[in-house]
Scaffold this motif. Structure first.
Motif, PDB file in Angstrom:
ATOM      1  N   PRO A 187      41.315  57.070  40.410  1.00 27.16           N
ATOM      2  CA  PRO A 187      40.076  56.763  41.140  1.00 27.16           C
ATOM      3  C   PRO A 187      39.953  55.263  41.404  1.00 27.16           C
ATOM      4  N   GLY A 188      39.247  54.936  42.478  1.00 28.50           N
ATOM      5  CA  GLY A 188      38.989  53.545  42.806  1.00 28.50           C
ATOM      6  C   GLY A 188      37.717  53.430  43.622  1.00 28.50           C
ATOM      7  N   ARG A 189      37.270  52.189  43.807  1.00 33.17           N
ATOM      8  CA  ARG A 189      36.069  51.925  44.594  1.00 33.17           C
ATOM      9  C   ARG A 189      36.416  50.934  45.691  1.00 33.17           C
ATOM     10  N   VAL A 190      36.022  51.226  46.908  1.00 32.72           N
ATOM     11  CA  VAL A 190      36.325  50.374  48.059  1.00 32.72           C
ATOM     12  C   VAL A 190      35.540  49.066  47.941  1.00 32.72           C
ATOM     13  N   GLU A 191      36.289  47.934  47.941  1.00 29.33           N
ATOM     14  CA  GLU A 191      35.687  46.596  47.877  1.00 29.33           C
ATOM     15  C   GLU A 191      35.459  46.013  49.262  1.00 29.33           C
ATOM     16  N   ARG A 192      36.481  46.160  50.123  1.00 28.98           N
ATOM     17  CA  ARG A 192      36.424  45.582  51.465  1.00 28.98           C
ATOM     18  C   ARG A 192      37.178  46.482  52.419  1.00 28.98           C
ATOM     19  N   VAL A 217      39.021  46.025  56.052  1.00 24.13           N
ATOM     20  CA  VAL A 217      39.502  44.997  56.966  1.00 24.13           C
ATOM     21  C   VAL A 217      40.315  45.648  58.078  1.00 24.13           C
ATOM     22  N   ARG A 218      40.712  44.857  59.033  1.00 24.70           N
ATOM     23  CA  ARG A 218      41.459  45.364  60.189  1.00 24.70           C
ATOM     24  C   ARG A 218      42.726  46.112  59.782  1.00 24.70           C
ATOM     25  N   ILE A 219      43.391  45.641  58.726  1.00 23.21           N
ATOM     26  CA  ILE A 219      44.679  46.228  58.334  1.00 23.21           C
ATOM     27  C   ILE A 219      44.565  47.374  57.338  1.00 23.21           C
ATOM     28  N   GLY A 220      43.341  47.669  56.871  1.00 25.17           N
ATOM     29  CA  GLY A 220      43.162  48.755  55.917  1.00 25.17           C
ATOM     30  C   GLY A 220      41.947  48.531  55.032  1.00 25.17           C
ATOM     31  N   ALA A 221      42.061  48.977  53.774  1.00 25.95           N
ATOM     32  CA  ALA A 221      40.942  48.842  52.841  1.00 25.95           C
ATOM     33  C   ALA A 221      41.453  48.388  51.484  1.00 25.95           C
ATOM     34  N   PHE A 222      40.682  47.492  50.857  1.00 26.18           N
ATOM     35  CA  PHE A 222      40.999  47.062  49.503  1.00 26.18           C
ATOM     36  C   PHE A 222      40.169  47.890  48.541  1.00 26.18           C
ATOM     37  N   VAL A 223      40.867  48.504  47.589  1.00 28.13           N
ATOM     38  CA  VAL A 223      40.230  49.413  46.642  1.00 28.13           C
ATOM     39  C   VAL A 223      40.437  48.872  45.233  1.00 28.13           C
ATOM     40  N   GLN A 224      39.335  48.678  44.509  1.00 30.65           N
ATOM     41  CA  GLN A 224      39.430  48.213  43.125  1.00 30.65           C
ATOM     42  C   GLN A 224      39.875  49.395  42.271  1.00 30.65           C
ATOM     43  N   VAL A 225      41.016  49.203  41.584  1.00 32.24           N
ATOM     44  CA  VAL A 225      41.591  50.261  40.762  1.00 32.24           C
ATOM     45  C   VAL A 225      41.646  49.873  39.283  1.00 32.24           C
ATOM     46  N   HIS A 226      41.205  48.658  38.981  1.00 31.31           N
ATOM     47  CA  HIS A 226      41.210  48.122  37.614  1.00 31.31           C
ATOM     48  C   HIS A 226      40.173  47.014  37.588  1.00 31.31           C
ATOM     49  N   GLU A 227      39.628  46.714  36.425  1.00 32.17           N
ATOM     50  CA  GLU A 227      38.600  45.663  36.372  1.00 32.17           C
ATOM     51  C   GLU A 227      39.114  44.309  36.843  1.00 32.17           C
ATOM     52  N   ASN A 228      40.440  44.074  36.776  1.00 34.01           N
ATOM     53  CA  ASN A 228      41.001  42.775  37.144  1.00 34.01           C
ATOM     54  C   ASN A 228      41.648  42.715  38.518  1.00 34.01           C
ATOM     55  N   PHE A 229      41.838  43.824  39.202  1.00 35.15           N
ATOM     56  CA  PHE A 229      42.514  43.754  40.492  1.00 35.15           C
ATOM     57  C   PHE A 229      42.256  44.967  41.373  1.00 35.15           C
ATOM     58  N   ALA A 230      42.568  44.737  42.650  1.00 33.50           N
ATOM     59  CA  ALA A 230      42.424  45.763  43.680  1.00 33.50           C
ATOM     60  C   ALA A 230      43.751  45.886  44.409  1.00 33.50           C
ATOM     61  N   GLY A 231      43.899  46.990  45.109  1.00 37.07           N
ATOM     62  CA  GLY A 231      45.099  47.201  45.912  1.00 37.07           C
ATOM     63  C   GLY A 231      44.718  47.473  47.350  1.00 37.07           C
ATOM     64  N   LEU A 232      45.712  47.390  48.216  1.00 35.08           N
ATOM     65  CA  LEU A 232      45.497  47.632  49.640  1.00 35.08           C
ATOM     66  C   LEU A 232      45.965  49.031  50.023  1.00 35.08           C
ATOM     67  N   VAL A 233      45.080  49.740  50.703  1.00 29.71           N
ATOM     68  CA  VAL A 233      45.461  50.974  51.382  1.00 29.71           C
ATOM     69  C   VAL A 233      45.656  50.563  52.835  1.00 29.71           C
ATOM     70  N   PRO A 234      46.935  50.412  53.287  1.00 25.13           N
ATOM     71  CA  PRO A 234      47.135  49.993  54.676  1.00 25.13           C
ATOM     72  C   PRO A 234      46.631  51.066  55.644  1.00 25.13           C
TER      73      PRO A 234
END
Length: 174
Positions: A108-113, A115-132
């Motif tokens: 599970p994750g929560r969408v942070e931002r 953007v044009r190239i996709g979405a940044f999803v927080q997957v841990h308290e310290n970092f997020a990843g990009l869903v292109p």
């Protein structure tokens, strides 16, 4: 990067070595980092070396003037009377643990931002990843916001992790 405080500071600088662990006291805070006093020598802990946290607003969110800290010496330049230190080097990189445990998994994750190239999803308290954008959905999605909105909860697959560049590639599975 640093400043000495008389002969005592110079003596300390001459004894510092890369990789050495020392105790010191935060002597001042700047927007770019914190200076730590070790026996009269003031070395810099760059903001990027303060914590593994995903992001923080200000250096003062992590340390305060007068606080005793344990640091690792990253670099020493006796000629220029400078040294750089790290607080986070004393702790394991949470991204490495995340990679060992979560790579290839659906989490599970929560969408942070969005953007044009996709979405940044927080997957841990310290970092997020990009869903292109091409991984947002099985259907063609020209506009990322047509699939995800800020604060949406989503199940994402951890499709790739680059430890060196500190990037996480995610895929949305609906």
């Amino acid at each position: 990067m640093a400043e000495t405080a008389g002969r005592g500071g110079w003596t300390v600088l001459e004894t510092l070595e890369r990789g050495q662990v020392c105790k010191g006291v935060v002597s001042s805070i700047e927007r770019f980092g914190a200076f730590v006093d070790i026996g009269g020598f003031h070395g810099l802990v760059n903001a990027a070396e303060l914590t593994w946290a995903h992001h923080f607003e200000a250096v003062s969110d992590i340390v305060e003037v007068g606080q005793e800290v344990t640091i690792v010496v990253l670099d020493v330049d006796v000629e220029r009377e400078r040294a750089s230190f790290s607080l986070k080097a004393l702790y394991p990189d949470p991204l490495e643990e995340f990679a060992r445990v979560q790579f290839g998994r659906l989490i599970p994750g929560r969408v942070e931002r969005v953007v044009r190239i996709g979405a940044f999803v927080q997957v841990h308290e310290n970092f997020a990843g990009l869903v292109p954008i091409h991984e947002l959905a099985e259907r063609d999605a020209d506009q990322p916001e047509s699939v995800l909105q800020i604060d949406d909860e989503a199940m994402v697959e951890v499709a790739g992790i680059n430890l060196h560049r500190r990037r996480i590639l995610l895929s949305l599975r609906s």
